[in-house]
Design an enzyme around this catalytic site. Structure first.
Site, PDB file in Angstrom:
ATOM      1  CD  GLU A 140      -2.752  -1.199   2.484  1.00  0.00           C
ATOM      2  OE1 GLU A 140      -2.682  -0.260   3.317  1.00  0.00           O
ATOM      3  OE2 GLU A 140      -3.574  -2.120   2.547  1.00  0.00           O
ATOM      4  CB  ALA A 143       1.841  -0.770   4.592  1.00  0.00           C
ATOM      5  CD  GLU A 255       7.131 -11.824  -4.111  1.00  0.00           C
ATOM      6  OE1 GLU A 255       6.441 -11.938  -3.077  1.00  0.00           O
ATOM      7  OE2 GLU A 255       7.191 -10.781  -4.781  1.00  0.00           O
ATOM      8  NE  ARG A 281      33.711  -1.574 -30.448  1.00  0.00           N
ATOM      9  CZ  ARG A 281      33.362  -0.619 -31.300  1.00  0.00           C
ATOM     10  NH1 ARG A 281      32.665  -0.912 -32.391  1.00  0.00           N
ATOM     11  NH2 ARG A 281      33.705   0.635 -31.067  1.00  0.00           N
ATOM     12  CD  GLN A 292      45.706  -9.316 -16.903  1.00  0.00           C
ATOM     13  OE1 GLN A 292      45.884  -8.213 -16.385  1.00  0.00           O
ATOM     14  NE2 GLN A 292      46.573 -10.299 -16.779  1.00  0.00           N
ATOM     15  CB  THR A 378      14.322  -3.904   0.789  1.00  0.00           C
ATOM     16  OG1 THR A 378      14.334  -3.982   2.218  1.00  0.00           O
ATOM     17  CG2 THR A 378      13.094  -3.139   0.324  1.00  0.00           C
TER      18      THR A 378
HETATM   19  C1  FAD Z   1       7.667  -2.592 -10.227  1.00  0.00           C
HETATM   20  C2  FAD Z   1       7.167  -3.083  -8.902  1.00  0.00           C
HETATM   21  C3  FAD Z   1       6.307  -4.182  -8.859  1.00  0.00           C
HETATM   22  C4  FAD Z   1       5.778  -4.613  -7.641  1.00  0.00           C
HETATM   23  N1  FAD Z   1       4.835  -5.612  -7.622  1.00  0.00           N
HETATM   24  C5  FAD Z   1       4.146  -5.854  -6.474  1.00  0.00           C
HETATM   25  C6  FAD Z   1       3.005  -6.728  -6.479  1.00  0.00           C
HETATM   26  O1  FAD Z   1       2.641  -7.316  -7.503  1.00  0.00           O
HETATM   27  N2  FAD Z   1       2.320  -6.882  -5.320  1.00  0.00           N
HETATM   28  C7  FAD Z   1       2.669  -6.246  -4.155  1.00  0.00           C
HETATM   29  O2  FAD Z   1       1.996  -6.431  -3.151  1.00  0.00           O
HETATM   30  N3  FAD Z   1       3.771  -5.439  -4.117  1.00  0.00           N
HETATM   31  C8  FAD Z   1       4.495  -5.224  -5.249  1.00  0.00           C
HETATM   32  N4  FAD Z   1       5.585  -4.374  -5.221  1.00  0.00           N
HETATM   33  C9  FAD Z   1       5.970  -3.750  -3.962  1.00  0.00           C
HETATM   34  C10 FAD Z   1       7.314  -4.200  -3.394  1.00  0.00           C
HETATM   35  O3  FAD Z   1       7.222  -5.488  -2.861  1.00  0.00           O
HETATM   36  C11 FAD Z   1       7.709  -3.113  -2.356  1.00  0.00           C
HETATM   37  O4  FAD Z   1       8.136  -1.998  -3.093  1.00  0.00           O
HETATM   38  C12 FAD Z   1       8.758  -3.580  -1.396  1.00  0.00           C
HETATM   39  O5  FAD Z   1       8.229  -4.532  -0.532  1.00  0.00           O
HETATM   40  C13 FAD Z   1       9.347  -2.418  -0.581  1.00  0.00           C
HETATM   41  O6  FAD Z   1       8.347  -1.648   0.025  1.00  0.00           O
HETATM   42  P1  FAD Z   1       8.347  -0.046  -0.134  1.00  0.00           P
HETATM   43  O7  FAD Z   1       8.513   0.249  -1.581  1.00  0.00           O
HETATM   44  O8  FAD Z   1       7.151   0.494   0.540  1.00  0.00           O
HETATM   45  O9  FAD Z   1       9.646   0.438   0.613  1.00  0.00           O
HETATM   46  P2  FAD Z   1       9.779   0.784   2.180  1.00  0.00           P
HETATM   47  O10 FAD Z   1       9.295  -0.353   2.993  1.00  0.00           O
HETATM   48  O11 FAD Z   1       9.182   2.114   2.430  1.00  0.00           O
HETATM   49  O12 FAD Z   1      11.348   0.898   2.329  1.00  0.00           O
HETATM   50  C14 FAD Z   1      12.088   2.075   2.023  1.00  0.00           C
HETATM   51  C15 FAD Z   1      13.540   1.848   2.462  1.00  0.00           C
HETATM   52  O13 FAD Z   1      13.571   1.627   3.894  1.00  0.00           O
HETATM   53  C16 FAD Z   1      14.226   0.389   4.149  1.00  0.00           C
HETATM   54  N5  FAD Z   1      13.614  -0.280   5.304  1.00  0.00           N
HETATM   55  C17 FAD Z   1      12.296  -0.524   5.534  1.00  0.00           C
HETATM   56  N6  FAD Z   1      12.151  -1.219   6.678  1.00  0.00           N
HETATM   57  C18 FAD Z   1      13.396  -1.424   7.171  1.00  0.00           C
HETATM   58  C19 FAD Z   1      13.911  -2.101   8.331  1.00  0.00           C
HETATM   59  N7  FAD Z   1      13.118  -2.709   9.196  1.00  0.00           N
HETATM   60  N8  FAD Z   1      15.252  -2.097   8.499  1.00  0.00           N
HETATM   61  C20 FAD Z   1      16.085  -1.483   7.627  1.00  0.00           C
HETATM   62  N9  FAD Z   1      15.657  -0.844   6.514  1.00  0.00           N
HETATM   63  C21 FAD Z   1      14.329  -0.826   6.292  1.00  0.00           C
HETATM   64  C22 FAD Z   1      14.017  -0.451   2.894  1.00  0.00           C
HETATM   65  O14 FAD Z   1      14.974  -1.477   2.806  1.00  0.00           O
HETATM   66  C23 FAD Z   1      14.162   0.599   1.812  1.00  0.00           C
HETATM   67  O15 FAD Z   1      15.519   0.826   1.544  1.00  0.00           O
HETATM   68  C24 FAD Z   1       6.179  -3.974  -6.435  1.00  0.00           C
HETATM   69  C25 FAD Z   1       7.081  -2.907  -6.460  1.00  0.00           C
HETATM   70  C26 FAD Z   1       7.552  -2.448  -7.681  1.00  0.00           C
HETATM   71  C27 FAD Z   1       8.461  -1.249  -7.676  1.00  0.00           C
END
Ligand code: FAD
Length: 392
Positions: A140, A143, A255, A281, A292, A378
């Site tokens: 979301e 989240a 996944e 190339r 190298q 992540t």
């Molecule tokens: C192209 C694309 C396709 C996707 N497809 C889907 C899908 O089909 N279904 C779905 O549900 N989701 C999907 N996602 C979502 C994806 O799984 C999330 O983007 C991912 O889980 C990260 O969440 P966020 O983007 O909210 O980042 P955030 O959770 O906001 O994180 C931001 C930063 O904070 C860091 N962080 C967060 N928590 C911690 C912690 N506890 N400790 C240390 N660092 C932390 C993260 O590592 C990151 O560097 C997709 C995303 C993209 C970009």
């Protein structure tokens, strides 16, 4: 612009057997002949044709691991693993791989594993036939990594629920016919207050609010969705009420392993592409592969590929033999996603200025690979899981 051809034959590495290698060769032929020649245009158009689901279904690819009684091929997770790795190894762009992969790898497995017979008939069977496209909706706007803090709310009413909220970054989100959707079913939400409902895109109040523009994965439709008083019947509850967190965790393991397999495939493709270019190339009157520095870069790419492959196959063997593989899957996901970014970056570097050009495709590989360390958990979250696993 060629890729070093491998013979399609490789030594049998457990858990793969002869039948899996035959499947691998079939997938490779399909991707090379029907997808690679078209995908540049689909990337430009920001969508691959819906008919590709029909074609993949016709070839049996959408139901590899599902039972024949439901229209599947009666295979298992290892067939699905071949699918994930080979799509990337054959040179399919990340966008098409993501669209097909979200359908087969993350959205339909919970319906199979947790669904009722009625849900199998209404959602899984048509998904295997390619007539309904599936998406998984967890993330979301507020989240992502912190899955437990989702706010999309499902309130109990007579005969079902009323859902309000939103989802973002949903792969296949624009054209999915159904969404396997995480919702809060208690006022506190969290680990014991999340459930899954199957939302259907033609339900009143279900809206696609935006198709997102992205760095990579251009040909996949990534959607932002809003739900305003969407009425969902009891029959669409997937799994037990308030037990959704278990479903999320079960799904994440597969996944992440599929992502590792995809990264291994992508690294393999980058390596072959880079070797071919280095052979062709010339600079200073000789092939650049004779320098190298280039030879060593290619050697390093091959080591990372083999390390990633070994970790990933090891995790796959554990998981498919029913053992706890949390640490191995997490480590494989962490290692391979960053290694795939590095492999694509190395490929661009060896291609020089041509690497920066669309037609050589390695620039696309680099953009596509960048999502790996973010999606499906992540790098930072993977390190947390690993670190905590040591009791720290
Ligand atoms: C192209 C694309 C396709 C996707 N497809 C889907 C899908 O089909 N279904 C779905 O549900 N989701 C999907 N996602 C979502 C994806 O799984 C999330 O983007 C991912 O889980 C990260 O969440 P966020 O983007 O909210 O980042 P955030 O959770 O906001 O994180 C931001 C930063 O904070 C860091 N962080 C967060 N928590 C911690 C912690 N506890 N400790 C240390 N660092 C932390 C993260 O590592 C990151 O560097 C997709 C995303 C993209 C970009």
């Amino acid at each position: 612009m060629s890729v070093v051809r491998d013979t399609g034959k490789r030594a049998l590495v457990p858990p793969f057997e002869e039948e899996h290698e035959e499947l691998r060769a079939t997938i490779r032929r399909w991707v090379e002949s029907e997808i690679v020649p078209e995908q540049g245009e689909w990337e430009e158009r920001r969508e691959f044709p819906r008919e590709l689901f029909d074609r993949a279904a016709e070839l049996g690819f959408l139901g590899l691991k599902y039972p024949e009684e439901l229209g599947g091929q009666g295979g298992d997770m290892i067939h699905d693993a071949v699918w994930a790795e080979e799509l990337a190894a054959a040179g399919m762009c990340g966008g098409v791989g993501a669209g097909l992969g979200a359908h087969t790898g993350i959205a339909t497995p919970p319906v199979f594993n947790f669904g009722t017979d009625d849900q199998h008939e209404r959602f899984l069977r048509p998904a295997i036939r390619g007539t309904k496209i599936a998406a998984l909706g967890i993330t979301e706007p507020g989240a992502g990594s912190d899955v437990a803090s989702i706010r999309t709310k499902a309130e109990r009413v007579d005969g079902g629920w009323v859902v309000n909220g939103s989802k973002t970054f949903i792969t296949n989100g624009v054209r999915a016919d159904f969404l396997v959707c995480a919702v809060k079913t208690t006022s506190e939400g969290g680990h014991h207050g999340i459930s899954f409902l199957i939302l259907e895109s033609d339900m009143p109040g279900y809206e696609v609010t935006r198709k997102l523009e992205k760095l990579g994965w251009h040909s996949s439709d990534t959607g932002e969705l809003a739900f305003i008083d969407v009425e969902v019947p009891d029959a669409n509850l997937l799994g037990d009420e308030n037990e959704g967190f278990k479903l999320i965790m079960a799904n994440f393991q597969w996944e992440r392993l599929l992502m590792a397999l995809g990264a291994v495939g992508a690294m393999d493709w980058c390596l072959r592409k880079t070797i071919a270019y280095a052979q062709e190339r010339e600079a200073f009157g000789r092939s650049i592969g004779s320098f190298q520095a280039i030879r060593h870069k290619i050697a390093e790419m091959s080591v990372n590929l083999e390390a990633g492959r070994a970790m990933t196959y090891s995790a796959l063997r554990l998981l498919t033999s029913g053992q706890d593989a949390l640490r191995e899957v997490t480590a494989a996901k962490l290692f391979t996603q960053r290694a795939a970014v590095d492999a694509a970056d190395d490929a661009v570097q060896v291609h020089g200025g041509y690497g920066y050009m669309r037609e050589y495709e390695v620039e696309r590989a680099l953009r596509d690979a960048r999502l790996g360390p973010i999606g499906g958990g992540t790098d930072e979250v993977m390190k947390e899981i690993l670190g905590r696993g040591f009791g720290l």
